[in-house]
Design a protein around this motif. Structure first.
Motif, PDB file in Angstrom:
ATOM      1  N   PHE A 170       0.833  -1.192   0.000  1.00  0.00           N
ATOM      2  CA  PHE A 170       0.000   0.000   0.000  1.00  0.00           C
ATOM      3  C   PHE A 170       0.873   1.249   0.000  1.00  0.00           C
ATOM      4  CE2 PHE A 170      -2.924  -3.202   1.540  1.00  0.00           C
ATOM      5  CZ  PHE A 170      -4.099  -2.875   0.874  1.00  0.00           C
ATOM      6  N   ILE A 171       0.529   2.201  -0.839  1.00  0.00           N
ATOM      7  CA  ILE A 171       1.299   3.434  -1.016  1.00  0.00           C
ATOM      8  C   ILE A 171       0.476   4.599  -0.474  1.00  0.00           C
ATOM      9  CG2 ILE A 171       2.458   4.939  -2.682  1.00  0.00           C
ATOM     10  CD1 ILE A 171       3.617   2.099  -2.649  1.00  0.00           C
ATOM     11  N   SER A 172       1.104   5.425   0.345  1.00  0.00           N
ATOM     12  CA  SER A 172       0.386   6.564   0.924  1.00  0.00           C
ATOM     13  C   SER A 172       0.194   7.673  -0.111  1.00  0.00           C
ATOM     14  CB  SER A 172       1.147   7.119   2.127  1.00  0.00           C
ATOM     15  OG  SER A 172       2.300   7.815   1.704  1.00  0.00           O
ATOM     16  N   LEU A 173      -0.862   8.458   0.097  1.00  0.00           N
ATOM     17  CA  LEU A 173      -1.091   9.605  -0.779  1.00  0.00           C
ATOM     18  C   LEU A 173       0.057  10.597  -0.689  1.00  0.00           C
ATOM     19  CD1 LEU A 173      -4.868  10.578  -0.615  1.00  0.00           C
ATOM     20  CD2 LEU A 173      -3.610   9.470  -2.437  1.00  0.00           C
ATOM     21  N   LYS A 174       0.646  10.699   0.481  1.00  0.00           N
ATOM     22  CA  LYS A 174       1.768  11.623   0.667  1.00  0.00           C
ATOM     23  C   LYS A 174       2.918  11.252  -0.277  1.00  0.00           C
ATOM     24  CE  LYS A 174       5.040  13.354   4.039  1.00  0.00           C
ATOM     25  NZ  LYS A 174       5.667  13.172   5.339  1.00  0.00           N
ATOM     26  N   GLU A 175       3.224   9.956  -0.367  1.00  0.00           N
ATOM     27  CA  GLU A 175       4.302   9.507  -1.257  1.00  0.00           C
ATOM     28  C   GLU A 175       3.977   9.810  -2.720  1.00  0.00           C
ATOM     29  OE1 GLU A 175       6.067   5.464  -0.345  1.00  0.00           O
ATOM     30  OE2 GLU A 175       4.322   5.478   1.001  1.00  0.00           O
ATOM     31  N   ILE A 176       2.741   9.505  -3.110  1.00  0.00           N
ATOM     32  CA  ILE A 176       2.331   9.755  -4.495  1.00  0.00           C
ATOM     33  C   ILE A 176       2.385  11.253  -4.792  1.00  0.00           C
ATOM     34  CG2 ILE A 176       0.448   9.571  -6.163  1.00  0.00           C
ATOM     35  CD1 ILE A 176      -0.495   7.092  -4.496  1.00  0.00           C
ATOM     36  N   ALA A 177       1.862  12.043  -3.864  1.00  0.00           N
ATOM     37  CA  ALA A 177       1.838  13.501  -4.043  1.00  0.00           C
ATOM     38  C   ALA A 177       3.252  14.047  -4.231  1.00  0.00           C
ATOM     39  CB  ALA A 177       1.158  14.165  -2.847  1.00  0.00           C
ATOM     40  N   GLU A 178       4.185  13.557  -3.436  1.00  0.00           N
ATOM     41  CA  GLU A 178       5.572  14.034  -3.541  1.00  0.00           C
ATOM     42  C   GLU A 178       6.206  13.608  -4.852  1.00  0.00           C
ATOM     43  OE1 GLU A 178       7.457  12.566   0.017  1.00  0.00           O
ATOM     44  OE2 GLU A 178       6.441  14.065   1.275  1.00  0.00           O
ATOM     45  N   ARG A 179       6.032  12.351  -5.234  1.00  0.00           N
ATOM     46  CA  ARG A 179       6.642  11.861  -6.482  1.00  0.00           C
ATOM     47  C   ARG A 179       6.043  12.529  -7.704  1.00  0.00           C
ATOM     48  NH1 ARG A 179       6.932   6.308  -4.032  1.00  0.00           N
ATOM     49  NH2 ARG A 179       4.815   5.950  -4.780  1.00  0.00           N
ATOM     50  N   GLN A 180       4.733  12.796  -7.672  1.00  0.00           N
ATOM     51  CA  GLN A 180       4.037  13.336  -8.841  1.00  0.00           C
ATOM     52  C   GLN A 180       3.900  14.857  -8.807  1.00  0.00           C
ATOM     53  OE1 GLN A 180       3.264  11.567 -11.521  1.00  0.00           O
ATOM     54  NE2 GLN A 180       4.248   9.849 -10.466  1.00  0.00           N
ATOM     55  N   ILE A 212       1.870  16.682  -7.048  1.00  0.00           N
ATOM     56  CA  ILE A 212       0.437  16.991  -7.029  1.00  0.00           C
ATOM     57  C   ILE A 212       0.055  17.187  -5.565  1.00  0.00           C
ATOM     58  CG2 ILE A 212      -1.890  16.157  -7.556  1.00  0.00           C
ATOM     59  CD1 ILE A 212      -0.605  14.277  -9.637  1.00  0.00           C
ATOM     60  N   SER A 213      -0.782  18.165  -5.282  1.00  0.00           N
ATOM     61  CA  SER A 213      -1.150  18.400  -3.885  1.00  0.00           C
ATOM     62  C   SER A 213      -1.937  17.213  -3.335  1.00  0.00           C
ATOM     63  CB  SER A 213      -1.963  19.688  -3.728  1.00  0.00           C
ATOM     64  OG  SER A 213      -3.291  19.489  -4.132  1.00  0.00           O
ATOM     65  N   LYS A 214      -1.680  16.888  -2.085  1.00  0.00           N
ATOM     66  CA  LYS A 214      -2.374  15.779  -1.435  1.00  0.00           C
ATOM     67  C   LYS A 214      -3.888  16.020  -1.376  1.00  0.00           C
ATOM     68  CE  LYS A 214      -2.411  12.955   2.681  1.00  0.00           C
ATOM     69  NZ  LYS A 214      -2.593  13.199   4.080  1.00  0.00           N
ATOM     70  N   PRO A 215      -4.355  17.240  -1.042  1.00  0.00           N
ATOM     71  CA  PRO A 215      -5.805  17.469  -1.045  1.00  0.00           C
ATOM     72  C   PRO A 215      -6.453  17.221  -2.408  1.00  0.00           C
ATOM     73  CG  PRO A 215      -4.723  19.224   0.158  1.00  0.00           C
ATOM     74  CD  PRO A 215      -3.636  18.392  -0.482  1.00  0.00           C
ATOM     75  N   TYR A 216      -5.746  17.548  -3.485  1.00  0.00           N
ATOM     76  CA  TYR A 216      -6.299  17.293  -4.816  1.00  0.00           C
ATOM     77  C   TYR A 216      -6.361  15.788  -5.077  1.00  0.00           C
ATOM     78  CZ  TYR A 216      -7.683  18.466  -9.544  1.00  0.00           C
ATOM     79  OH  TYR A 216      -8.410  18.603 -10.701  1.00  0.00           O
ATOM     80  N   LEU A 217      -5.333  15.058  -4.657  1.00  0.00           N
ATOM     81  CA  LEU A 217      -5.350  13.603  -4.820  1.00  0.00           C
ATOM     82  C   LEU A 217      -6.485  12.975  -4.018  1.00  0.00           C
ATOM     83  CD1 LEU A 217      -1.602  12.490  -4.799  1.00  0.00           C
ATOM     84  CD2 LEU A 217      -3.198  12.520  -6.728  1.00  0.00           C
ATOM     85  N   GLU A 218      -6.804  13.544  -2.863  1.00  0.00           N
ATOM     86  CA  GLU A 218      -7.904  13.009  -2.052  1.00  0.00           C
ATOM     87  C   GLU A 218      -9.230  13.090  -2.807  1.00  0.00           C
ATOM     88  OE1 GLU A 218      -7.433  15.384   1.461  1.00  0.00           O
ATOM     89  OE2 GLU A 218      -5.947  13.994   2.323  1.00  0.00           O
ATOM     90  N   GLN A 219      -9.419  14.142  -3.588  1.00  0.00           N
ATOM     91  CA  GLN A 219     -10.632  14.252  -4.409  1.00  0.00           C
ATOM     92  C   GLN A 219     -10.658  13.174  -5.489  1.00  0.00           C
ATOM     93  OE1 GLN A 219     -11.142  18.181  -6.082  1.00  0.00           O
ATOM     94  NE2 GLN A 219     -10.325  19.136  -4.238  1.00  0.00           N
ATOM     95  N   ILE A 220      -9.511  12.935  -6.086  1.00  0.00           N
ATOM     96  CA  ILE A 220      -9.409  11.955  -7.159  1.00  0.00           C
ATOM     97  C   ILE A 220      -9.590  10.537  -6.625  1.00  0.00           C
ATOM     98  CG2 ILE A 220      -7.831  10.969  -8.874  1.00  0.00           C
ATOM     99  CD1 ILE A 220      -6.650  13.829  -9.143  1.00  0.00           C
ATOM    100  N   VAL A 221      -9.068  10.290  -5.432  1.00  0.00           N
ATOM    101  CA  VAL A 221      -9.162   8.963  -4.824  1.00  0.00           C
ATOM    102  C   VAL A 221     -10.611   8.510  -4.702  1.00  0.00           C
ATOM    103  CG1 VAL A 221      -8.927   7.781  -2.593  1.00  0.00           C
ATOM    104  CG2 VAL A 221      -6.962   8.885  -3.616  1.00  0.00           C
TER     105      VAL A 221
END
Length: 145
Positions: A25-35, A37-46
């Motif tokens: 399992f990969i955290s949103l924080k890791e994805i946000a940093e690598r990509q 992209i803001s974590k709050p925006y990724l939360e909407q997409i999730v």
């Protein structure tokens, strides 16, 4: 047709998960940093991707997200339809039955139907795995119609 930021970022997020599929399992924080992209925006997409059954979630210290399917089983078309709602090039094609009063006499309708078919065939013919493989082989500019 213009793909929204949400659609583009959803693809980037799923590609990131596909690339790191063996890491659990990969955290949103890791994805946000690598990509970047803001974590709050990724939360909407999730929420969209989870509702469409692309993601499996795990809460807690070792929590995060992973793909529910193999990258070779997820197409770009599926992802974009889940974020964009539709890939139709013109409004009259949005319903299964064309409700336009001019549909029977429209000289442009066959062309729009053809474009819609090309869009769907192309995007449904590319999987997340294809994108990773093509990038690893050729870099970012390897897609040709």
């Amino acid at each position: 047709m213009k793909i929204s930021t949400k659609g583009r970022y959803a693809l980037r997020m799923l590609l990131d998960l596909a690339e790191h599929k063996n890491d659990g399992f990969i955290s949103l924080k890791e994805i946000a940093e690598r990509q970047n992209i803001s974590k709050p925006y990724l939360e909407q997409i999730v929420s969209l991707l989870h509702t469409s059954n692309f993601l499996r979630a795990n809460r807690g210290k070792q929590g995060g997200y992973m793909l529910t399917k193999a990258p070779a089983e997820v197409t770009v078309g599926q992802v974009l339809r889940s974020t964009e709602g539709s890939l139709v090039p013109v409004a009259c094609l949005e319903d299964k039955q064309n409700l336009c009063d001019r549909a029977g006499a429209c000289k442009t309708l066959p062309m729009w139907n053809g474009l819609y078919k090309v869009i769907n065939d192309y995007l449904d013919g590319i999987t997340l795995q294809d994108m990773l493989d093509r990038y690893n082989e050729h870099g970012a500019d390897s897609y040709v119609i």
